[in-house]
Design an enzyme around this catalytic site. Sequence first.
Site, PDB file in Angstrom:
ATOM      1  N   LYS A 248     -23.120 -10.566 -60.980  1.00  0.00           N
ATOM      2  CA  LYS A 248     -23.315  -9.111 -60.912  1.00  0.00           C
ATOM      3  C   LYS A 248     -24.427  -8.715 -61.872  1.00  0.00           C
ATOM      4  O   LYS A 248     -24.375  -9.013 -63.062  1.00  0.00           O
ATOM      5  CB  LYS A 248     -22.018  -8.387 -61.280  1.00  0.00           C
ATOM      6  CG  LYS A 248     -22.149  -6.864 -61.377  1.00  0.00           C
ATOM      7  CD  LYS A 248     -20.839  -6.229 -61.828  1.00  0.00           C
ATOM      8  CE  LYS A 248     -20.999  -4.749 -62.141  1.00  0.00           C
ATOM      9  NZ  LYS A 248     -19.746  -4.136 -62.640  1.00  0.00           N
ATOM     10  N   ASP A 253     -25.046   1.049 -65.811  1.00  0.00           N
ATOM     11  CA  ASP A 253     -24.049   1.676 -64.957  1.00  0.00           C
ATOM     12  C   ASP A 253     -23.657   3.027 -65.521  1.00  0.00           C
ATOM     13  O   ASP A 253     -22.846   3.122 -66.440  1.00  0.00           O
ATOM     14  CB  ASP A 253     -22.821   0.770 -64.830  1.00  0.00           C
ATOM     15  CG  ASP A 253     -21.770   1.359 -63.898  1.00  0.00           C
ATOM     16  OD1 ASP A 253     -22.111   2.289 -63.140  1.00  0.00           O
ATOM     17  OD2 ASP A 253     -20.626   0.881 -63.928  1.00  0.00           O
ATOM     18  N   LYS A 260     -19.547   8.273 -65.470  1.00  0.00           N
ATOM     19  CA  LYS A 260     -18.775   7.860 -66.635  1.00  0.00           C
ATOM     20  C   LYS A 260     -18.905   8.911 -67.742  1.00  0.00           C
ATOM     21  O   LYS A 260     -19.811   9.750 -67.722  1.00  0.00           O
ATOM     22  CB  LYS A 260     -19.303   6.517 -67.172  1.00  0.00           C
ATOM     23  CG  LYS A 260     -19.095   5.329 -66.268  1.00  0.00           C
ATOM     24  CD  LYS A 260     -19.652   4.064 -66.931  1.00  0.00           C
ATOM     25  CE  LYS A 260     -19.513   2.847 -66.053  1.00  0.00           C
ATOM     26  NZ  LYS A 260     -18.113   2.427 -65.868  1.00  0.00           N
ATOM     27  N   ASP A 271     -23.307  -4.447 -68.248  1.00  0.00           N
ATOM     28  CA  ASP A 271     -22.724  -4.591 -66.915  1.00  0.00           C
ATOM     29  C   ASP A 271     -23.466  -5.611 -66.062  1.00  0.00           C
ATOM     30  O   ASP A 271     -23.117  -5.813 -64.904  1.00  0.00           O
ATOM     31  CB  ASP A 271     -22.672  -3.235 -66.203  1.00  0.00           C
ATOM     32  CG  ASP A 271     -21.461  -3.096 -65.302  1.00  0.00           C
ATOM     33  OD1 ASP A 271     -20.519  -3.885 -65.462  1.00  0.00           O
ATOM     34  OD2 ASP A 271     -21.463  -2.208 -64.432  1.00  0.00           O
ATOM     35  N   ASP A 330     -18.342   4.479 -58.976  1.00  0.00           N
ATOM     36  CA  ASP A 330     -18.285   3.672 -60.195  1.00  0.00           C
ATOM     37  C   ASP A 330     -17.644   2.312 -59.935  1.00  0.00           C
ATOM     38  O   ASP A 330     -17.498   1.508 -60.858  1.00  0.00           O
ATOM     39  CB  ASP A 330     -17.513   4.423 -61.288  1.00  0.00           C
ATOM     40  CG  ASP A 330     -17.753   3.838 -62.672  1.00  0.00           C
ATOM     41  OD1 ASP A 330     -18.783   3.154 -62.859  1.00  0.00           O
ATOM     42  OD2 ASP A 330     -16.914   4.040 -63.569  1.00  0.00           O
ATOM     43  N   GLU A 332     -19.141  -0.014 -58.194  1.00  0.00           N
ATOM     44  CA  GLU A 332     -20.397  -0.384 -57.534  1.00  0.00           C
ATOM     45  C   GLU A 332     -20.710  -1.873 -57.580  1.00  0.00           C
ATOM     46  O   GLU A 332     -21.418  -2.398 -56.725  1.00  0.00           O
ATOM     47  CB  GLU A 332     -21.565   0.389 -58.166  1.00  0.00           C
ATOM     48  CG  GLU A 332     -22.140  -0.192 -59.446  1.00  0.00           C
ATOM     49  CD  GLU A 332     -21.153  -0.313 -60.597  1.00  0.00           C
ATOM     50  OE1 GLU A 332     -21.315  -1.244 -61.408  1.00  0.00           O
ATOM     51  OE2 GLU A 332     -20.221   0.508 -60.692  1.00  0.00           O
ATOM     52  N   ARG A 334     -18.973  -4.517 -57.004  1.00  0.00           N
ATOM     53  CA  ARG A 334     -18.491  -5.254 -55.831  1.00  0.00           C
ATOM     54  C   ARG A 334     -19.361  -4.992 -54.610  1.00  0.00           C
ATOM     55  O   ARG A 334     -19.490  -5.854 -53.729  1.00  0.00           O
ATOM     56  CB  ARG A 334     -17.032  -4.897 -55.561  1.00  0.00           C
ATOM     57  CG  ARG A 334     -16.774  -3.456 -55.200  1.00  0.00           C
ATOM     58  CD  ARG A 334     -15.325  -3.037 -55.397  1.00  0.00           C
ATOM     59  NE  ARG A 334     -14.992  -2.942 -56.810  1.00  0.00           N
ATOM     60  CZ  ARG A 334     -13.773  -2.646 -57.257  1.00  0.00           C
ATOM     61  NH1 ARG A 334     -12.785  -2.433 -56.408  1.00  0.00           N
ATOM     62  NH2 ARG A 334     -13.543  -2.577 -58.556  1.00  0.00           N
TER      63      ARG A 334
END
Length: 477
Positions: A248, A253, A260, A271, A330, A332, A334
């Site tokens: 990933k 993010d 967030k 992230d 959020d 995202e 995946r």
Amino acid sequence: MTLRFSDHTPATVEADLLVLGVTTDTLADRLQGALGAFGAQVAAAAEAESYTGKLATTLVVRTLGALPVRRVCVVGTGDGSPGDLRRAAGAGAMVARNAGDQTIALALGALDNTSASTVAEGVIAGAYRFDRYKAAAARKAAPETVLVLESDAADAAFGLAIAKAQSLARDLVNEPADAIYPATLAAQARALATDRMTVEVWEGDKLVEERMNGMLTVGKGSDRGPRFIHMTYRPAGTPRKRIGLVGKGVTFDAGGLSIKTAAGMLTMRCDMGGSAAVIGVMKAIAELEPDVEVHGFIGAAENMLGGSACKLGDIITYRNGKTVEIHNTDAEGRLVMADCLCVASELGLDGLVDIATLTGACVVALGEHYTGLFTQDDAMATALLASADAAGEGLWRMPLPDFYKDKLKGEWGDIKNVGGRAAGATTAGLFLSEFVENTPWAHLDIAGPAFLDKTTRHFVSGGTGAMVPTLTRWILS
């Protein structure tokens, strides 16, 4: 940092710091045997400080000219296993780096190649600092030379390769998001290209052509477009196995429209820890040259809030034909990884592992010391757990039952990208499983151990390069 093996004895070596390994049972005898008359003074200091030699605890004593070294750092080596020696070496290296010592002598007992490699990993991890943005006066240089005593015939090349790869992964995670974004992450991967390592990057129209709609959707809200990165290592001869890693690479993010909090965003440069791990492993593989073909896939994107950002209720059609409803922007990572898993599944690999800072639910379940392992393949689970044990990394198998897939059932599309609060880490893994076909597969959720808020064991706060040592060992096994 240069690591050399030396036949000097602890009492005669010249260095800024001597790291002397002891156990709770042999503390007094070890001090006297290794340091001679000065050992009695160190023993007295240990008694005064109630120091017992427990694993990875340290006691520092100045020699004041009694020995050629300036200071002695006594450290507990536990049961003498490679894992305990790694922690002891890391604790000693932390002491050296905090003091700005340039030469360390390590006397942790006789080491074979396996122990020497884990000691090398521990030293480099313990001495690591990310301080390039601090004023020069606030930095303390890393040790230049490490002399390993009592084991002059050992070989630590394996451990050094892993340690350097892990440090690269830590650097990538620790860099601010304005330095590491999709284009520059791709440049970092390209920098590793060799005759045996190729790096292909898709962007712009190529992503559209290849139907990489997950990363295109996540990246719509950013001015910096997404990248798909495919690194391939091919051995000199016929490969024994063909393995894939998916990382990933959400380089920042903000949560998208499901924004967030400010506090939640503060460390979201981390992230992309999964992609950093993949790049780190590929660096180690290029140096160690196993007879295994290894593919590294990275989906890199920024999850921002621009006017084009994806909206709740949007539906993504993936290259494997499945459709996904967006119920939370959020969730995202995946969405991005699904693209990579589709591509990887098309190659007919012998094994595939994805790695991601995927869910807060996994942190709640396992804390910051353990990575969650999700797979229905028992053989893969056994191999990965054994590799993690050898690497000294916490890995815990979690459930991945098909009956929880009902939580992901979509209303307008095939599935939705979140399954509710309950079993959140498991439903995230089940979501990813929808994009893996005909390939033994495991999912690693590193949301806990990938980034530390405070110094833990021999790792300072920040990125840890989690799972680089485990996955490298797994591939070589």
